[in-house]
Design an enzyme around this catalytic site. Structure first.
Site, PDB file in Angstrom:
ATOM      1  N   HIS A   1       0.801  -1.220   0.000  1.00 53.67           N
ATOM      2  CA  HIS A   1       0.000   0.000   0.000  1.00 53.67           C
ATOM      3  C   HIS A   1       0.834   1.271   0.000  1.00 53.67           C
ATOM      4  CE1 HIS A   1      -3.511   2.483   1.607  1.00 53.67           C
ATOM      5  NE2 HIS A   1      -3.913   1.955   0.473  1.00 53.67           N
TER       6      HIS A   1
ATOM      7  N   HIS B   1      -8.877  10.839   0.179  1.00 55.31           N
ATOM      8  CA  HIS B   1      -8.111   9.599   0.091  1.00 55.31           C
ATOM      9  C   HIS B   1      -6.801   9.779   0.853  1.00 55.31           C
ATOM     10  CE1 HIS B   1      -5.822   6.253  -1.877  1.00 55.31           C
ATOM     11  NE2 HIS B   1      -6.979   5.664  -1.715  1.00 55.31           N
TER      12      HIS B   1
END
Length: 607
Positions: free
Chosen positions: A265, A493
């Site tokens: 990630h 985000h």
């Protein structure tokens, strides 16, 4: 088993152990419906006619790579059902379809839960006059006419203020007043020749659209070597390999993910120039949707010059040991493809860096290694490099994120049991205060009224299967509001964590990171606290006042437009946060929202 709750009526699996539940290999087409023109948002049902799409298998668009959960989410939005009504209020849109390359949904990045959860329940569409239409995949989850054209000056590259001590930037957002993009950066700005003559680069990320990524490089750098570091396996890896085939200058490096439900990630760029070297640590995936109408953030390093020849490996270190920590993080991949980059970094002077690196890498760690990664790494840095503050029990912790993992049946299992202890660490104080904790996560109304409308919720993957097991968590929640940066309607985000003064005018520290609110990202203690287990790769930047010769960071009241006279830290959202009211509900991506249309005249009906 059907239940009624504050989220409405939904069905859950009879299994109480979601750890053993993997999503099925196929799903029904989704039902994202267009309600047409919307003069003013109202919480009423809309009586209209449906248009039915003939159910057929839903192929995953070729460019969508990454987790099974994100591919599942992509399937669930690939076939919107349009209502017969007047044109939507989406604004001036492109009349033609996109280039046909398909679209990518931003990351469902908490795979620990997303992969384990059962598929959402099917929603019965009200029966009405129906008319079949041609079954054709739209170019985006929003339907056929999604992206609006950016103004001519949107991509005008500009170098940030030279005296910007924090080097923290937000991404440009399409559709905002120009002043709110002044000083913000687009990926084209980052890769611009204004920042250096690029020779090679590395892109570490979670989700890629390689064709789009290549187009963001300036024409003169478009064939320069690029190394892609990813975490895809099996079918997802095959799709990424297929994406890379047209680009001989792109090489792939697969990050090792040896622990179940972990993801790669991390989002970082390594940029090697003729003039030196630069690091960018950010929160955006390498897909267009993440650079379009979402709130994102990044730290961009200064240009690091090359050291004189024959310099020792310890030369060019910063007071924050950034060089050592970056090299250690890259070495954790155990990837031959990164060895030449490790050597290049050793040859550059990173001494100007004033921030700390906070990373996560998969593994089980004991002894001193427990403090190398995850939230225990953050705890150690806060213990060693922040100072005790008066009335610290009144200084709230603020956490803001775009995805939520399983926290356990009550707050003591992880959130208050270990993670809150990390976030409340200030200096070498022996106190164990219990300050207020404010968690920012968009409500259903925040998503509905966003620039993207309901499809923005595809990048906020909090599932009903997880939410219904931790209703206690929702009492911590606060709305997403960012009027100070013009981004209230640009869904976040970005992920940020901080410790604020009681009046929210000062910060004891600030962290921008890829890590969401999950044990997979931050790690969890095991074996009576003698071991910590981390599932995923994550990376973030910690700001502490002592590294800037300050006692605290003053909060900048008006971050935009950016000017050389700007002072204070530019927090990306409004302070103090606004607590959910009794009517507010957290956005949950896999249940329907059909009571009111969004800003594009759509409802959200996953199947």
């Amino acid at each position: 088993m059907s239940q009624d709750s504050q989220h409405g009526k939904w069905t859950v699996s009879s299994s109480e152990d979601e750890d053993d539940q993997l999503p099925p290999s196929s799903s029904n087409p989704p039902q994202v419906s267009n309600l047409g023109s919307l003069s003013s948002p109202v919480e009423t049902k809309v009586d209209t006619t449906y248009v039915e799409v003939k159910p057929e298998p839903s192929p995953i668009p070729a460019l969508v790579v990454g987790s099974e959960a994100r591919q599942q989410a992509t399937k669930n939005q690939a076939y919107p059902i349009k209502y017969e009504s007047s044109p939507s209020l989406a604004g001036k849109r492109k009349l033609e379809a996109a280039d046909g390359s398909g679209w990518a949904l931003s990351d469902s990045d908490d795979d620990e839960d997303a992969k384990k959860n059962n598929p959402p329940p099917a929603m019965t569409v009200p029966s009405s006059k129906r008319k079949k239409v041609v079954n054709e995949r739209p170019p985006s989850p929003h339907g056929r006419v999604y992206y609006i054209d950016e103004p001519d000056d949107f991509f005008e590259s500009s170098v940030p203020c030279q005296d910007d001590m924090f080097r923290f930037y937000l991404n440009k957002v399409t559709g905002l007043d120009k002043k709110y993009n002044s000083g913000a950066l687009h990926i084209r700005d980052i890769l611009s020749p204004l920042f250096g003559t690029l020779k090679e680069s590395v892109q570490l990320n979670y989700c890629f659209d390689l064709a789009w990524m290549v187009q963001q490089y300036p024409p003169e750098f478009r064939d320069r070597p690029v190394l892609i570091v990813h975490g895809d396996k099996r079918e997802a890896k095959a799709r990424l390999v297929q994406q890379a085939q047209p680009f001989p200058h792109i090489r792939l490096c697969q990050a090792k993910l040896d622990i179940a439900f972990g993801t790669h990630h991390t989002k970082m760029m390594l940029l090697w120039y003729e003039e030196g070297f630069r690091v960018v640590i950010l929160t955006s995936n390498l897909i267009r949707a993440d650079w379009y109408q979402k709130t994102q953030g990044m730290w961009m390093s200064p240009l690091f010059p090359r050291l004189p020849k024959d310099s020792s490996d310890t030369c060019g270190e910063s007071p924050t040991f950034f060089k050592r920590d970056l090299l250690e993080y890259l070495a954790s991949y155990r990837a031959p493809e990164l060895e030449e980059w490790i050597q290049r970094i050793k040859e550059h002077d990173l001494s100007e860096t004033r921030v700390y690196l906070v990373g996560s890498t998969p593994g089980r760690y004991v002894g001193p290694d427990m403090e190398r990664w995850g939230h225990l790494r953050l705890r150690k840095l806060l213990y060693e490099h922040t100072k005790c503050i008066p009335d610290e029990e009144r200084w709230p912790v603020v956490g803001q994120f775009s995805s939520i993992g399983s926290m356990g049946v009550d707050k003591t299992k992880w959130l208050a049991g270990e993670f809150q202890r990390t976030l409340t660490t200030v200096g070498k104080s022996s106190l164990r205060p219990n300050p207020p904790v404010h968690l920012l996560y968009p409500s259903v109304e925040d998503v509905r009224m966003s620039l993207e409308g309901y499809p923005a919720g595809g990048s906020l993957p909090y599932s009903i299967q997880t939410a219904q097991k931790q209703l206690w968590l929702h009492s911590y929640f606060h709305r997403w509001q960012a009027d100070s940066t013009g981004r209230t309607h640009a869904m976040p985000h970005i992920k940020t964590y901080m410790r604020a003064s009681p009046d929210f005018t000062q910060l004891a520290w600030f962290l921008v990171t890829s890590a969401n609110l999950s044990k997979a990202a931050w790690g969890a203690l095991e074996k009576n606290n003698t071991q910590v287990m981390v599932r995923s790769y994550e990376l973030g930047i910690l700001y502490v006042p002592s590294a800037f010769n300050m006692k605290t960071f003053p909060v900048r009241k008006n971050p935009f437009p950016v000017s050389s006279s700007s002072s204070g830290f530019p927090v990306p959202f409004d302070l103090p946060p606004i607590r959910y009211t009794s009517k507010d509900q957290p956005w949950i991506w896999n249940i329907p929202y059909s009571q009111a249309p969004d800003t594009h005249g759509n409802v959200w009906v996953p199947s």
